[in-house]
Design an enzyme around this catalytic site. Structure first.
Site, PDB file in Angstrom:
ATOM      1  CE  LYS A  10      25.139 -11.844 -23.112  1.00 44.88           C
ATOM      2  NZ  LYS A  10      24.659 -12.274 -21.773  1.00 44.88           N
ATOM      3  CE1 TYR A  50      30.495 -13.735 -20.717  1.00 40.12           C
ATOM      4  CE2 TYR A  50      30.668 -15.050 -22.705  1.00 40.12           C
ATOM      5  CZ  TYR A  50      30.146 -13.967 -22.024  1.00 40.12           C
ATOM      6  OH  TYR A  50      29.269 -13.120 -22.658  1.00 40.12           O
ATOM      7  CG  ASN A 113      21.411 -11.241 -20.505  1.00 38.10           C
ATOM      8  OD1 ASN A 113      22.184 -11.357 -21.456  1.00 38.10           O
ATOM      9  ND2 ASN A 113      21.831 -11.134 -19.259  1.00 38.10           N
ATOM     10  CG  HIS A 116      28.997  -8.943 -22.307  1.00 36.71           C
ATOM     11  ND1 HIS A 116      29.184  -9.483 -21.054  1.00 36.71           N
ATOM     12  CD2 HIS A 116      30.155  -8.311 -22.620  1.00 36.71           C
ATOM     13  CE1 HIS A 116      30.401  -9.188 -20.630  1.00 36.71           C
ATOM     14  NE2 HIS A 116      31.012  -8.480 -21.566  1.00 36.71           N
ATOM     15  CD  GLU A 127      34.350  -7.789 -21.130  1.00 36.34           C
ATOM     16  OE1 GLU A 127      33.923  -8.579 -20.278  1.00 36.34           O
ATOM     17  OE2 GLU A 127      33.678  -6.810 -21.549  1.00 36.34           O
TER      18      GLU A 127
END
Length: 139
Positions: A10, A50, A113, A116, A127
C-alpha cells in the site's frame, strides 16, 4: 494445493521505502512472485477495486488513501498461498497482529496497514484479473 493470491503493498509502505523488504519477506516465506508492477490508482480505479465495501463507512477514506500514492501489486504463488500470505500479513488491525507479521512490523495504523491480500480463491481470481492479464503472469 498450489494457489495464486494478490498482494498489494500500500501507499504508506511504498512511500517509506519498504517495497524491497516486504517482497523479500514474502519470498523468504516460500511464496513465488509470478507477476509484479507498480502503479498509481486514481480514485475511480480504487473505488472499483474496493466496490465490495462501497456501503461501509470507511469506503471514502479507504479509496482516498489507496489513490494517494503509488502501490505495488503482485501475484504470489505457492502451496496454500492465500492462507500463507494472510498469516504472513497478520490481522487487519496491527495492534491485534501477531509479532513478526508484516502488519505488526510495518503498519502505521488500521487504515495504513501496509499490505493487502486476497481472502479466498474467488476473491483472488477477481483481484488478480483486475490488475493483470494472463500474459503478465509468469510461472
Amino acid at each position: 494445493m498450489t494457489q495464486q493470491t494478490l498482494s498489494i503493498i500500500k501507499p504508506d509502505a511504498v512511500e517509506r521505502g519498504l517495497t524491497g523488504t516486504i517482497l523479500a519477506r514474502i519470498q523468504d516465506a516460500g511464496l513465488r512472485l509470478v507477476a509484479l508492477k507498480m502503479l498509481h490508482l486514481d480514485t475511480t480505479e480504487a473505488e472499483a477495486f474496493y466496490a465490495v465495501h462501497k456501503d461501509k463507512p470507511f469506503f471514502g477514506s479507504l479509496t482516498s488513501y489507496m489513490s494517494s500514492g503509488p502501490i505495488v501489486v503482485a501475484v504470489l504463488e505457492g502451496e496454500n498461498a492465500i492462507s500463507r500470505y494472510r498469516d504472513l500479513m497478520g490481522a487487519t488491525n496491527p495492534e491485534k497482529a501477531a509479532e513478526g507479521t508484516l502488519r505488526k512490523t510495518f503498519a502505521v495504523d488500521l487504515e495504513r496497514n501496509s499490505v493487502h491480500g486476497s481472502d479466498a480463491p474467488e476473491t483472488a481470481a477477481t483481484e488478480i484479473a483486475y490488475f493483470f492479464n494472463q500474459l503478465e503472469l509468469v510461472g
